[in-house]
Scaffold this active site. Structure first.
Site, PDB file in Angstrom:
ATOM      1  N   GLY A 373      67.275 -93.623  32.783  1.00 12.67           N
ATOM      2  CA  GLY A 373      68.232 -94.130  31.684  1.00 12.67           C
ATOM      3  C   GLY A 373      69.194 -95.172  32.390  1.00 12.67           C
ATOM      4  N   ALA A 374      69.457 -94.897  33.683  1.00 13.93           N
ATOM      5  CA  ALA A 374      70.094 -95.834  34.431  1.00 13.93           C
ATOM      6  C   ALA A 374      70.641 -95.125  35.755  1.00 13.93           C
ATOM      7  CB  ALA A 374      71.788 -95.922  33.792  1.00 13.93           C
ATOM      8  N   MET A 375      70.863 -95.793  36.733  1.00 13.92           N
ATOM      9  CA  MET A 375      70.916 -95.600  38.296  1.00 13.92           C
ATOM     10  C   MET A 375      72.218 -96.236  38.985  1.00 13.92           C
ATOM     11  SD  MET A 375      69.747 -93.871  40.775  1.00 13.92           S
ATOM     12  CE  MET A 375      70.642 -93.623  42.395  1.00 13.92           C
ATOM     13  N   GLU A 376      72.711 -94.944  39.682  1.00 12.47           N
ATOM     14  CA  GLU A 376      74.198 -95.220  39.974  1.00 12.47           C
ATOM     15  C   GLU A 376      74.393 -96.083  41.276  1.00 12.47           C
ATOM     16  OE1 GLU A 376      72.709 -92.262  39.925  1.00 12.47           O
ATOM     17  OE2 GLU A 376      73.394 -91.087  41.653  1.00 12.47           O
ATOM     18  N   ASN A 377      73.580 -96.915  42.012  1.00 16.51           N
ATOM     19  CA  ASN A 377      73.907 -97.419  43.045  1.00 16.51           C
ATOM     20  C   ASN A 377      75.182 -97.974  43.229  1.00 16.51           C
ATOM     21  OD1 ASN A 377      70.612 -97.520  42.907  1.00 16.51           O
ATOM     22  ND2 ASN A 377      70.954 -99.095  41.525  1.00 16.51           N
ATOM     23  N   GLU A 410      77.537 -93.138  34.952  1.00 25.27           N
ATOM     24  CA  GLU A 410      77.153 -93.712  36.291  1.00 25.27           C
ATOM     25  C   GLU A 410      78.324 -94.248  37.114  1.00 25.27           C
ATOM     26  OE1 GLU A 410      74.182 -93.375  36.867  1.00 25.27           O
ATOM     27  OE2 GLU A 410      73.286 -93.141  35.014  1.00 25.27           O
TER      28      GLU A 410
END
Ligand code: BES
Ligand code: ZN
Length: 990
Positions: A373-377, A410
């Site tokens: 769904g999303a990625m917290e880089n 995130e």
């Protein structure tokens, strides 16, 4: 074959060939005979390795071919070492025999230069890794996957680099199953502790076409032209496929990035850009070289970079952090909600965590092809489009809330996960459970009227309680070694149970004590790693050691499952006992009895309650791995207040009767979440065979008075689950009539208007409950969908009329009615309606709209349409790989499509495996979505047989859980069908 990554060893390439040719069916792979023989040989060698690894990974089975004898004793460490030899295709042995890297070589700083070509997909890169050694060594082991090394060197780091000669390297070996490289120095050459060295590698690879590593994505612009971008997704173990690195979370280092790109693109990294220069590549070829600021200390899985031609909007937080949203051209108007919310949430977290956000900027970017769904880089968060774009005229309240939740999730990771990172993946829950809890706290802060902490029980606690009652569940803290195992724990236990037990802890500590503990924890471990114990220690300190947080919480994180609290009333006392709750207590197949718990399945339970005397004042007693007795003189008593505890309650005798009486006569003395928890427990205890079906059915009668979203969502979820199991039985029709009768009053109240004056009316009507405009919209959508599910004539007419007006005259459907209108239109309309939705799906540039249409098209009744829909998923140009799981899941949950979906999953299993990768978390969710609602012995045997000779990769646990669910459904049907039918018949005839 041009884009295949030429590997130094063969197995990786062989599987890469497979992926492409299977997926892109029109592509013809041509190779010479010699090459074919070579490939066959490599495949054989590869299979041999896999066999050795399997033998190694399951030493408990006493695999006999390892030690030559049938032996049920586990192998000792020495025996393992002795047999655990990895032979490379060259005949050489790979000298490092662990999937984890040695810990005596520690990276300090990376300088990475990447030059990708978005047309040919070629990537050339180099990386220089500065490191220290803690022990004298003549070798280095690091991660690398699908990278071809062109040049390598190891040097001592001194002020004047020209003064030192590189070390002589005797060999560089690659071992693809572990995604490792072993670099050995020539004889006599040693690296010694206390000195700094650098490892330089020049490499070549390809931009991946899957959804991991450094990969390609694209979008179609408003002129209908396809535009390409390249982006990254590294968590948990894909950084190693973009550049050689020490790809474990505890190897934190600083990163400096240089990206070479075309003029029409821009590039983004975790840090702001420092310098842009032009560089010349041959005649007339002008390229741009973007150099970025050096990062803070961080783990490899949080590194990110993107090369794209996007537009952006930005603003600053009060602390001066530059926050920007990046989208494909034309989509920026849908980004303003995200920008405004991101700033609000970041400012709140700064204050909440008591530690300032450590980077100068925060970029949020919408990626058209995105697996999760999303990625917290760190500082460059990547999002699926539906997780960040919101159009107030077109998107529903649910879509609105989703964007806020993902943002808050995130952003929470920027502190929890990025600033302080788990030492190893066994503590993944620290990352994901924590962010899943705080996301609700964050959204609750910016949108208090959304009642997020009420919704928490339906979104987090209840799904976790449902899964964790299976014998095939797992403890929150879990041993993991290889990438497949790591990927498999991105699941409901790490996320939802993790969040739910933190919420439970918060309910006894209070948000302030929790917050202080978190601030200490973050300050103590910032830019470093920590484990679960470190968190418990910090929280204990913040209670002034009045609570031994670790002692309590270990019983929740180190053993799976949760307790059923049985309460009974005897001689004016209430006695509570605890026992592990299992849906399938008599199920030998899950090996439940074999899995011992260090705590013998007893818990420290914060038992909370309210009584009629003080219905709004929560009281708390502790059950310290034992029972509890207290005096009782109330009219009624409700335990597990607001379902904040991670346990269930079984009320005996008059305790139950008095609660049912209260629910039926005066439901609103109980809070919405208390009503929801009674419903959830009653249905689940029936599922486990602890109470019979008349118990949930009797309490369901009160729903005719219910006006709140959360109790309704709970009840309807359980009725949907009954409906799936009963679908082919006579009781199904009666059940639908019963549900229709229950929803009748609320159906009339919520009505079909999404906006305008009607809303006010609804608002007034519902004013005695705790509903807000937002939750009424969520409720309306649930109720209207249920009316359609039950084939209510009036609702069907209303919805199909709206659908036809939309299709024929372009009449606008209000956003919150679209889900029900589209799915009704598809369910009752024919090919024409479906084709219209398909055309709209392809034309729309509004991600939330595309998602709605994608889901709605799965509700068709016509098997031909459903089959066509499934077939469309086989071509990535038609349905994006990221959406395949959704399509399969909606078709499988449609009774007309469930067998089609099951056949499709079997027929194209290899395609899915190649599409998502056998190690991907998606495989498990595909299995669950397609088979877990089966309820016949025949289907059970079919599922078992099919998977008995299929490698399910990361999906192994999900498969076990699905099989357990099917056994459960079969048993439940046998035991409850007749009774449900009798009860419903009797009730409906009066
Ligand atoms: N860290 C994850 C992304 C991720 C998921 C990486 C699976 C590797 C495997 C991210 O923080 C996350 O949890 N995303 C969620 C959304 C969230 C709101 C629950 C997701 O992707 O579903
Ligand atoms: Zn997360």
């Amino acid at each position: 074959m041009k884009h295949l990554s030429p590997m130094t060893c063969g197995t990786g390439e062989a599987s890469n060939v497979n992926k492409r040719t299977l997926y892109e069916q029109d592509r013809i792979a041509v190779c010479s005979q010699k090459r074919a023989v070579g490939i066959a040989l490599l495949v054989f060698v590869g299979l041999f390795f896999v066999a050795v690894i399997i033998a190694f990974a399951t030493p408990l089975s006493g695999c006999s071919f390892l030690n030559g004898s049938i032996d049920t004793e586990p192998l000792t460490d020495e025996e393992l070492l002795e047999h655990n030899r990895f032979i490379l295709p060259s005949g050489e042995e790979f000298p490092w025999n662990k999937s984890r890297l040695p810990d005596f070589v520690r990276p300090l700083h990376y300088t990475i230069q990447i030059h990708p070509n978005l047309t040919t997909l070629d990537v050339t890169g180099w990386v220089v890794i500065q490191f220290i050694v803690l022990n004298e060594t003549d070798f280095i082991v690091f991660h690398s996957r699908n990278l071809r090394v062109i040049d390598k060197w190891v040097k001592e780091e001194v002020e004047d680099p020209h003064r030192v000669e590189p070390h002589n390297i005797s060999r560089l070996l690659e071992y693809p199953p572990f995604q490792q490289m072993y670099l050995e120095l020539a004889e006599g050459s040693k690296l010694v502790p206390g000195k700094n060295y650098s490892l330089g590698i020049r490499f070549y690879t390809n931009i991946s076409t899957e959804l991991e590593g450094f990969y390609l994505s694209s979008y179609v612009n408003s002129q209908g032209e396809r535009r390409y971008l390249a982006t990254t997704h590294f968590e948990p173990t894909y950084a190693r496929s973009a550049f050689p690195c020490f790809d474990e979370p505890q190897f934190k280092a600083t990163f400096k990035m240089i990206i070479i790109r075309n003029q029409q693109h821009k590039s983004l990294f975790n840090m702001p850009i420092k310098k842009i220069e032009t560089v010349y590549y041959g005649y007339h070829m002008e390229l741009w070289r973007d150099e970025f600021e050096e990062s803070v200390e961080m783990s490899t899985y949080l590194v990110a970079f993107v090369i794209c031609d996007y537009e952006s909007i930005s603003n600053k937080t009060t602390k001066g952090v530059e926050v920007a949203i990046h989208t494909p051209p034309g989509l920026l108007p849908q980004a303003s909600f995200a920008l405004q919310s991101a700033i609000q949430v970041m400012e709140y977290y700064d204050e909440f965590f008591g530690v300032p956000y450590p980077l100068p900027k925060q970029d949020l970017i919408a990626i058209p092809d995105f697996g999760a769904g999303a990625m917290e880089n760190f500082g460059l968060i990547t999002y699926r489009e539906t997780s960040i774009l919101y159009d107030s005229n077109e998107s529903s309240s649910a879509a609105h809330q989703w964007v806020a939740v993902v943002l808050a999730h995130e952003l929470a990771h920027q502190w929890f996960g990025n600033l302080v990172t788990m030492k190893w993946w066994n503590d993944l829950w620290l990352n994901e459970g924590f962010a899943s809890f705080i996301e609700y706290v964050g959204v609750d802060h910016i949108r208090p009227e959304w009642k997020m902490m009420e919704q928490f029980v339906i979104e987090k606690t209840q799904p976790a309680l449902a899964l964790d009652a299976l014998g095939s569940s797992h403890p929150i803290s879990v041993e993991v070694q290889d990438p497949r195992e790591i990927e498999a724990i991105f699941d409901t236990i790490s996320y939802n149970k993790g969040a739910a037990i933190l919420r439970m802890l918060e309910s006894v500590l209070g948000l302030n004590v929790l917050r202080h503990g978190l601030t200490d924890y973050l300050n103590e471990h910032k830019f470093d790693n920590a484990d679960t114990k470190d968190l418990w220690d910090a929280l204990s300190t913040s209670t002034n050691e009045t609570m031994k947080v670790k002692t309590v919480m270990d019983t929740w994180t180190l053993q799976m499952g949760y307790p059923l609290i049985e309460v009974r009333c005897e001689n004016n006392t209430v006695k509570a006992t605890q026992e592990r709750f299992l849906l399938n207590p008599a199920d030998n197949e899950t090996g439940v009895e074999l899995i011992q718990s260090p705590f013998k399945y007893k818990w420290y339970v914060p038992l909370t309650y309210v009584t009629d005397a003080k219905p709004r004042t929560m009281q708390l007693v502790w059950m310290n791995m034992n029972e509890f007795t207290m005096p009782y003189r109330a009219e009624w008593i409700k335990f597990n207040v607001n379902q904040t505890g991670f346990y269930r309650v079984h009320y005996q005798g008059k305790l139950w009767d008095s609660l049912v009486k209260t629910l039926l006569s005066n439901p609103f003395v109980l809070s919405p979440t208390d009503r929801a928890s009674l419903i959830d427990d009653a249905f689940t205890l029936c599922k486990a065979g602890v109470v019979d079906a008349s118990v949930p059915l009797e309490i369901a009668k009160y729903l005719m008075k219910e006006t709140d979203y959360v109790p309704w969502a709970t009840a309807l979820e359980h009725f949907r689950s009954w409906s799936k199991i009963l679908y082919e039985r006579q009781a199904h029709r009666l059940l639908m009539q019963f549900v229709l009768k229950l929803i009748e009053p609320i159906y009339k109240r919520v009505g079909w208007a999404d906006e305008g004056s009607h809303l006010m009316k609804v608002h007034l009507l519902l004013s005695y409950s705790s509903s807000s405009l937002h939750t009424i919209r969520l409720l309306r959508s649930e109720i209207l969908s249920t009316a359609i599910l039950c084939d209510n004539k009036e609702a069907v007419k209303e919805a199909t009329t709206k659908f036809n007006n939309w299709m024929q005259k372009g009449a606008r459907v209000p956003p919150n009615l679209r889900e029900v209108v589209y799915s009704a239109g598809i369910k009752y309309g024919g090919v024409v309606g479906w084709d219209h939705c398909w055309a709209q799906y392809n034309a729309s540039r509004i991600p939330s709209e595309k998602k709605l249409l994608l889901k709605a098209m799965g509700s068709a009744a016509d098997p031909w349409l459903l089959q066509q829909y499934l077939d469309a998923c086989l071509s990535r140009d038609v349905v994006r790989p990221q959406d395949v799981r959704t399509v399969l899941a909606v078709v499988a949950s449609n009774p007309s499509g469930r067998l089609l979906a099951w056949r499709h999953l079997r027929a194209y299993w290899m395609n899915f495996q190649n599409l998502f990768g056998e190690g991907s978390f998606t495989m498990g969710s595909l299995i669950t979505a397609v088979v877990s609602h089966f309820s016949s012995e025949f289907d059970y045997v079919e599922v078992t047989n099919f998977f008995s000779d299929v490698d399910v990769g990361s999906g192994a646990r999900a498969l076990n859980q699905s099989l357990e669910m099917i056994r459960l459904n079969i048993r439940w049907l046998q035991n409850n069908e007749n009774q449900i039918e009798d009860w419903l018949r009797k009730y409906l005839s009066t």
